[in-house]
Design a protein around this motif. Structure first.
Motif, mmCIF file in Angstrom:
data_model
loop_
_atom_site.group_PDB
_atom_site.id
_atom_site.type_symbol
_atom_site.label_atom_id
_atom_site.label_comp_id
_atom_site.label_asym_id
_atom_site.label_seq_id
_atom_site.Cartn_x
_atom_site.Cartn_y
_atom_site.Cartn_z
ATOM 1 N N GLU A 37 0.843 -1.186 0.000
ATOM 2 C CA GLU A 37 0.000 0.000 0.000
ATOM 3 C C GLU A 37 0.883 1.242 0.000
ATOM 4 O OE1 GLU A 37 -2.664 -0.172 3.266
ATOM 5 O OE2 GLU A 37 -3.887 -1.781 2.406
ATOM 6 N N ILE A 38 0.499 2.204 -0.829
ATOM 7 C CA ILE A 38 1.298 3.422 -0.941
ATOM 8 C C ILE A 38 1.139 4.286 0.293
ATOM 9 C CG2 ILE A 38 1.738 5.491 -2.329
ATOM 10 C CD1 ILE A 38 2.429 2.818 -3.653
ATOM 11 N N SER A 39 -0.084 4.420 0.780
ATOM 12 C CA SER A 39 -0.320 5.269 1.948
ATOM 13 C C SER A 39 -1.534 4.765 2.707
ATOM 14 C CB SER A 39 -0.543 6.729 1.520
ATOM 15 O OG SER A 39 -1.862 6.910 1.038
ATOM 16 N N GLY A 40 -1.698 5.300 3.888
ATOM 17 C CA GLY A 40 -2.869 4.991 4.687
ATOM 18 C C GLY A 40 -3.838 6.150 4.744
ATOM 19 N N LEU A 41 -3.672 7.111 3.830
ATOM 20 C CA LEU A 41 -4.527 8.293 3.825
ATOM 21 C C LEU A 41 -5.941 7.943 3.380
ATOM 22 C CD1 LEU A 41 -2.081 10.862 2.172
ATOM 23 C CD2 LEU A 41 -2.611 10.629 4.599
ATOM 24 N N LYS A 42 -6.900 8.741 3.824
ATOM 25 C CA LYS A 42 -8.291 8.584 3.426
ATOM 26 C C LYS A 42 -8.739 9.825 2.681
ATOM 27 C CE LYS A 42 -9.515 5.558 7.315
ATOM 28 N NZ LYS A 42 -10.416 5.377 8.490
ATOM 29 N N SER A 88 -6.744 9.854 -5.937
ATOM 30 C CA SER A 88 -6.917 8.405 -5.821
ATOM 31 C C SER A 88 -5.613 7.659 -5.608
ATOM 32 C CB SER A 88 -7.620 7.856 -7.072
ATOM 33 O OG SER A 88 -6.801 7.993 -8.233
ATOM 34 N N ILE A 89 -4.490 8.350 -5.728
ATOM 35 C CA ILE A 89 -3.196 7.697 -5.471
ATOM 36 C C ILE A 89 -3.115 7.182 -4.035
ATOM 37 C CG2 ILE A 89 -2.001 9.818 -4.783
ATOM 38 C CD1 ILE A 89 0.461 8.729 -6.291
ATOM 39 N N VAL A 90 -3.908 7.752 -3.136
ATOM 40 C CA VAL A 90 -3.845 7.302 -1.742
ATOM 41 C C VAL A 90 -4.261 5.844 -1.609
ATOM 42 C CG1 VAL A 90 -4.297 9.637 -0.913
ATOM 43 C CG2 VAL A 90 -6.192 8.036 -1.164
ATOM 44 N N ALA A 91 -5.027 5.332 -2.575
ATOM 45 C CA ALA A 91 -5.484 3.943 -2.521
ATOM 46 C C ALA A 91 -4.661 3.025 -3.416
ATOM 47 C CB ALA A 91 -6.953 3.855 -2.923
ATOM 48 N N ALA A 92 -3.594 3.546 -4.026
ATOM 49 C CA ALA A 92 -2.791 2.750 -4.958
ATOM 50 C C ALA A 92 -1.969 1.694 -4.218
ATOM 51 C CB ALA A 92 -1.863 3.658 -5.750
ATOM 52 N N VAL A 93 -1.699 0.589 -4.919
ATOM 53 C CA VAL A 93 -0.812 -0.458 -4.404
ATOM 54 C C VAL A 93 0.246 -0.760 -5.454
ATOM 55 C CG1 VAL A 93 -2.529 -1.499 -2.889
ATOM 56 C CG2 VAL A 93 -2.369 -2.253 -5.257
ATOM 57 N N SER A 94 1.376 -1.261 -5.006
ATOM 58 C CA SER A 94 2.487 -1.551 -5.913
ATOM 59 C C SER A 94 3.111 -2.898 -5.564
ATOM 60 C CB SER A 94 3.547 -0.444 -5.820
ATOM 61 O OG SER A 94 4.694 -0.774 -6.575
ATOM 62 N N TYR A 143 8.022 3.442 -5.077
ATOM 63 C CA TYR A 143 7.122 2.447 -5.623
ATOM 64 C C TYR A 143 7.072 2.584 -7.147
ATOM 65 C CZ TYR A 143 5.531 2.629 -0.757
ATOM 66 O OH TYR A 143 5.476 2.620 0.612
ATOM 67 N N MET A 144 6.525 1.572 -7.811
ATOM 68 C CA MET A 144 6.280 1.631 -9.252
ATOM 69 C C MET A 144 4.775 1.624 -9.479
ATOM 70 S SD MET A 144 9.271 -0.987 -10.544
ATOM 71 C CE MET A 144 8.494 -1.220 -12.148
ATOM 72 N N LEU A 145 4.280 2.690 -10.160
ATOM 73 C CA LEU A 145 2.848 2.849 -10.345
ATOM 74 C C LEU A 145 2.506 3.124 -11.804
ATOM 75 C CD1 LEU A 145 1.865 5.129 -7.312
ATOM 76 C CD2 LEU A 145 1.685 2.649 -7.484
ATOM 77 N N ASP A 146 1.259 2.881 -12.146
ATOM 78 C CA ASP A 146 0.761 3.226 -13.472
ATOM 79 C C ASP A 146 0.910 4.731 -13.689
ATOM 80 O OD1 ASP A 146 -1.418 4.060 -15.476
ATOM 81 O OD2 ASP A 146 -1.476 1.878 -15.600
ATOM 82 N N PRO A 147 1.364 5.178 -14.848
ATOM 83 C CA PRO A 147 1.593 6.613 -15.079
ATOM 84 C C PRO A 147 0.337 7.462 -15.132
ATOM 85 C CG PRO A 147 1.969 5.365 -17.097
ATOM 86 C CD PRO A 147 1.788 4.359 -16.002
ATOM 87 N N THR A 148 -0.856 6.857 -15.108
ATOM 88 C CA THR A 148 -2.078 7.661 -15.187
ATOM 89 C C THR A 148 -2.227 8.594 -13.989
ATOM 90 O OG1 THR A 148 -3.312 5.822 -14.183
ATOM 91 C CG2 THR A 148 -3.358 6.011 -16.593
ATOM 92 N N TYR A 149 -1.600 8.265 -12.856
ATOM 93 C CA TYR A 149 -1.700 9.153 -11.696
ATOM 94 C C TYR A 149 -1.055 10.505 -11.998
ATOM 95 C CZ TYR A 149 -3.138 5.014 -9.074
ATOM 96 O OH TYR A 149 -3.816 3.899 -8.640
#
Length: 294
Positions: A37-42, A88-94, A143-149
């Protein structure tokens, strides 16, 4: 012979039982790669968003009365879904997580973009040549994430403005079209009173279903195809109209252009809304059903 046959039958039943057990027993789930998980933010806890670029002016948003507003580089109502996608990056996973010991390796020493959600910062670096994912640093990890963020966060600022002409809290109670050329002679006003449409023209024969459909399609559901900042020229005089609001307020619009696109300026918010000609015509011409004079 019978004894041997019974023994063989017993073995057969035993084998069948073992096969049935193996077939019906719960299968262990295949383990995939561990996701981080990238973050625990809501999302609900965030009230400020800021986006910084190396060569562009920063863009910032603030939540006011439950709705997102653009505060930099100028003030305007923000497109709510787009702001939500940025956050929505707060809910991203890598599947990948690296230490931040060598930011230059990932292009994070000079990030392409910085995203701040309240006081939490996300840095966007270069792209992995194999997966095309982007390196993103947050807190003490990469982390490595989809570039759409980052692509969503880098949207041109004019596309971040709400394309609805009215605020979500502005509820329509009627229209004063009396200053538009096509309605000047009859000083047209249409008002929604106790769920029924009233038309100022005595010979009008409005059908309630048609008026409701007009309001819904032409005003409540339609969005401008583009918007831009508006600085009213106080020396110029434009045809205009007003949207009447529940509670007694009004919103003034200047009709800056009718063709090939309808352009409506909202002076109080400093925004021009551009509509395709067919939608624009419908917005300013309610189906009041006035018989033609013979």
């Amino acid at each position: 012979m019978i004894k041997r046959w019974l023994i063989n039958l017993g073995l057969l039943l035993l084998i069948a039982g073992i096969v049935t057990f193996l077939y019906l027993r719960p299968q262990p789930e295949a383990e995939g790669p561990k996701l981080h998980e990238i973050s625990g933010l809501k999302l609900a806890d965030i009230s400020r968003v800021q986006i910084e670029f190396p060569t562009r002016a920063p863009v910032s948003f603030e939540k006011i009365d439950g709705y997102w507003h653009l505060t930099q580089p100028y003030k305007a109502r923000a497109d709510q879904p787009t702001v939500q996608r940025i956050m929505s990056i707060v809910a991203a996973v890598s599947a990948q997580k690296f230490p931040t010991t060598d930011l230059a390796k990932y292009g994070l020493d000079q990030p392409k973009l910085k995203l701040k959600l309240d006081n939490h910062e996300f840095l966007f670096g270069t792209y992995n040549p194999v997966s095309s994912e982007q390196y993103v640093a947050h807190q003490n990890a990469v982390y490595m994430l989809d570039p759409t963020y980052s692509e969503t966060a880098a949207t041109q600022v004019v596309e971040l403005i709400d394309k609805k002409p009215l605020k979500p809290t502005e509820k329509i109670a009627g229209f004063d079209f009396s200053r538009l050329e096509q309605w000047e002679d009859i000083r047209l006003n249409v008002d929604l009173q106790d769920g029924k449409w009233k038309v100022s023209a005595e010979n009008a024969r409005p059908k309630q279903d048609e008026m409701n459909e007009w309001l819904d399609l032409a005003w409540l559901q339609s969005s401008a195809k583009s918007v831009e900042p508006y600085k009213p020229d106080h020396k110029a005089t434009y045809p205009s109209f007003e949207v009447k609001l529940q509670g007694g307020g009004k919103v003034h619009f200047d009709k800056l252009q009718e063709a090939p696109d309808l352009m409506l300026g909202r002076p109080d918010e400093g925004i021009i809304y551009r509509y395709a000609n067919d939608i624009g015509f419908a917005m300013l011409n309610p189906p009041v059903n006035i018989p033609k004079e013979e």
